[in-house]
Design an enzyme around this catalytic site. Structure first.
Site, PDB file in Angstrom:
ATOM      1  N   CYS A  80      21.952 -48.557 -26.347  1.00 45.84           N
ATOM      2  CA  CYS A  80      23.260 -47.937 -26.522  1.00 45.84           C
ATOM      3  C   CYS A  80      23.406 -46.767 -25.555  1.00 45.84           C
ATOM      4  CB  CYS A  80      23.409 -47.446 -27.960  1.00 45.84           C
ATOM      5  SG  CYS A  80      24.940 -46.540 -28.279  1.00 45.84           S
ATOM      6  N   CYS A  83      23.831 -41.972 -26.351  1.00 46.56           N
ATOM      7  CA  CYS A  83      22.904 -40.849 -26.155  1.00 46.56           C
ATOM      8  C   CYS A  83      21.947 -41.197 -25.024  1.00 46.56           C
ATOM      9  CB  CYS A  83      22.080 -40.574 -27.419  1.00 46.56           C
ATOM     10  SG  CYS A  83      23.038 -40.174 -28.881  1.00 46.56           S
ATOM     11  N   PHE A 304      45.583 -23.815 -21.280  1.00 45.58           N
ATOM     12  CA  PHE A 304      45.112 -25.116 -21.740  1.00 45.58           C
ATOM     13  C   PHE A 304      44.884 -25.022 -23.261  1.00 45.58           C
ATOM     14  CE2 PHE A 304      43.623 -24.484 -17.377  1.00 45.58           C
ATOM     15  CZ  PHE A 304      44.092 -25.611 -16.733  1.00 45.58           C
ATOM     16  N   ASN A 309      43.723 -24.223 -30.896  1.00 41.27           N
ATOM     17  CA  ASN A 309      42.379 -24.006 -31.434  1.00 41.27           C
ATOM     18  C   ASN A 309      41.902 -22.570 -31.245  1.00 41.27           C
ATOM     19  OD1 ASN A 309      39.828 -25.111 -32.539  1.00 41.27           O
ATOM     20  ND2 ASN A 309      39.011 -24.724 -30.500  1.00 41.27           N
ATOM     21  N   ASN A 353      52.408 -27.263 -16.076  1.00 45.82           N
ATOM     22  CA  ASN A 353      51.289 -27.947 -15.440  1.00 45.82           C
ATOM     23  C   ASN A 353      50.362 -26.893 -14.835  1.00 45.82           C
ATOM     24  OD1 ASN A 353      49.478 -29.424 -13.981  1.00 45.82           O
ATOM     25  ND2 ASN A 353      50.999 -30.657 -12.893  1.00 45.82           N
ATOM     26  N   ASP A 374      40.484 -22.692 -21.228  1.00 49.59           N
ATOM     27  CA  ASP A 374      39.690 -23.799 -21.775  1.00 49.59           C
ATOM     28  C   ASP A 374      40.177 -25.118 -21.173  1.00 49.59           C
ATOM     29  OD1 ASP A 374      38.049 -25.430 -23.296  1.00 49.59           O
ATOM     30  OD2 ASP A 374      39.234 -25.243 -25.126  1.00 49.59           O
ATOM     31  N   CYS A 407      33.799 -27.596 -20.020  1.00 48.63           N
ATOM     32  CA  CYS A 407      33.055 -28.812 -20.344  1.00 48.63           C
ATOM     33  C   CYS A 407      32.444 -29.434 -19.088  1.00 48.63           C
ATOM     34  CB  CYS A 407      33.950 -29.816 -21.053  1.00 48.63           C
ATOM     35  SG  CYS A 407      35.419 -30.297 -20.127  1.00 48.63           S
TER      36      CYS A 407
END
Length: 476
Positions: A80, A83, A304, A309, A353, A374, A407
């Site tokens: 898989c 991970c 963003f 959040n 944008n 973010d 990220c």
């Protein structure tokens, strides 16, 4: 064929072991990336891809094992693709991610944080509250498969359990196979989007053909038996709608998550972007706000912003928070969430944008004391450049502190280079967030404070943006 052994010195950004073939004089030669190998190990490998300056391959023989190697918990590890690092001790995984971040800052951004923060940890299993499961009918493998893709392949892995999904979802993998195998649209259902909230688990069926009455009966019975909600999606994400239970019927529960430290309740749709790891999201939001050090009189930008959040927690501390996002649908829902949490009078949302933001846009937005950024994987290069240009002509509008949640360590490093060398910020802190245990994904956070005005860009060679290297090239 004689096996060739190499010593593994490090890991690359995809979690592969990195070593070198030896030249005839004993010096390091071609770079070799070995899937499944760890630093400190001596291994032989089976080549899967060969280029002039590097090769990629899979571990064949482990001659000397690392002390950091552990037995993978999941029986499907290696097949898989969900991970890639279960064979590495969890603490060592985080240390590797920290090194990736520091290397990217050094080599791409030409910057070094004054302080490396302690990593942010959380649960290493049962943490994935969002997932996209692929569905394929493969008669040669016994029928319907439901799961993630095989490693390095577009085929669906033949899995019956998953250790990173919450248990109540993982144990549905086999029943889902049986359900879909009984539907008339068995070959017209390519994926299932899973979203888990505080009180409900939603599964979004991507269907490419209408349901029959028999299909509807089977889906409703499955939902009742396993306590899940069905949504149906006929085309793009915007077409996803609740199916069963009906929103105005018995048993329906709204999908939401909470940020208890700030008293926030955040409703969301299953196709909206939300963080995969709810526990770490709470830790991350709290940490980001402490680092931003918002004062009651501050006007703050959340760029963003998504569903809010960070915006809504910020609004509990600041005078005003302006959330900006590229999607009108998201900013509309963010405003609805602000109203639901009693924070509409301290928040404002607009659609723009941000990949095309300019100095003029920043001037029109006015003075921000603090800024939280973010972005998605592409980063916030246009914003960093706009801030550098703003510094030259409107220094009084510059935010004193920026917290950048990333990220992608490579785009964070690129943007950090612009913020430091062109906009005159100082990178005070940086650190990693273990949002995705057992994967090579690196979530990170950087803190920037306004410093002395830099020399003009034409005199500063370090200001020139460079193309980001591929993962393998970056390590080599």
């Amino acid at each position: 064929m004689q096996e060739i052994f190499i010593d593994i010195k490090s890991l690359d950004m995809d979690g592969r072991g990195v070593g070198h073939l030896e030249n005839e004089d004993g010096s390091p030669g071609k770079v070799i990336f070995v899937e499944g190998a760890l630093p400190g190990e001596r291994v032989s490998f089976e080549t899967t891809r060969k280029k002039k300056n590097w090769e990629a391959g899979r571990l064949r023989t482990l001659q000397r094992a690392s002390s950091m190697r552990v037995e993978p918990t999941c029986r499907h590890f290696g097949v898989c693709g969900g991970c890639s690092m279960q064979h590495l001790e969890p603490g060592a995984q985080v240390a590797m991610k920290g090194r990736v971040l520091e290397d990217n800052l050094k080599h791409i951004g030409k910057v070094k944080a004054e302080m490396i923060m302690r990593p942010m940890y959380g649960p290493t299993w049962d943490y994935r509250y969002r997932a996209r499961l692929s569905v394929r009918n493969v008669p040669k493998k016994g029928g319907v498969l439901v799961g993630f893709h095989e490693r390095g392949s577009s085929f669906v892995a033949d899995i019956t359990t998953c250790e990173i999904l919450p248990d109540h979802v993982a144990r549905l993998l086999v029943p889902l196979r049986e359900l879909i195998g009984a539907l008339s649209i068995i070959n017209e259902l390519p994926q299932i989007e899973v979203a888990i909230g505080e009180e409900s688990t939603v599964m979004v069926l991507r269907i490419m053909a209408p349901l029959t009455p028999s299909d509807e009966t089977l889906l409703k019975a499955f939902a009742d038996q396993w306590g899940i909600h069905w949504w149906l999606q006929t085309k793009g994400p915007d077409t996803a709608q609740p199916y069963y239970p009906a929103p105005d019927g018995p048993g329906y529960k709204e999908l939401y998550y909470t940020l208890p430290e700030f008293g926030i309740r955040m409703p969301f749709k299953p196709t909206d972007f939300t963080q995969v790891n709810h526990h770490i999201n709470r830790v991350l939001v709290a940490k980001a706000l402490r680092l931003l050090d918002v004062q009651p009189e501050d006007r703050v930008a959340d760029l963003f912003c998504g569903l809010g959040n960070f915006t809504l927690p910020l609004a509990t501390q600041a005078r005003e928070v302006v959330g900006i996002e590229g999607s009108t649908a998201l900013t509309t829902r963010a405003l609805d969430n602000a109203r639901a949490n009693g924070l509409a009078d301290k928040t404002a949302f607009s659609t723009r944008n941000l990949f095309e933001v300019t100095k003029g846009h920043l001037v029109a937005l006015g003075k921000f004391d603090r800024m939280l950024v973010d972005p998605p994987r592409d980063g916030a290069m246009a914003l960093a450049v706009a801030l550098a240009e703003l510094r030259e002509t409107h220094e009084h509008l510059m935010p004193q502190r920026i917290v950048y949640v990333s990220c992608s360590p490579s785009t964070l490093a690129r943007d950090a280079g612009i913020l430091v060398h062109q906009a005159g910020y100082v990178m005070k802190k940086a650190g990693v967030v273990n949002m995705f245990p057992h994967t090579s994904h690196v979530e990170s956070i950087g803190v920037f404070e306004l410093g002395e005005k830099p020399v003009p860009a034409s005199d500063n060679a370090a200001c020139v943006p460079v193309d980001l290297p591929a993962a393998s090239d970056a390590v080599a």
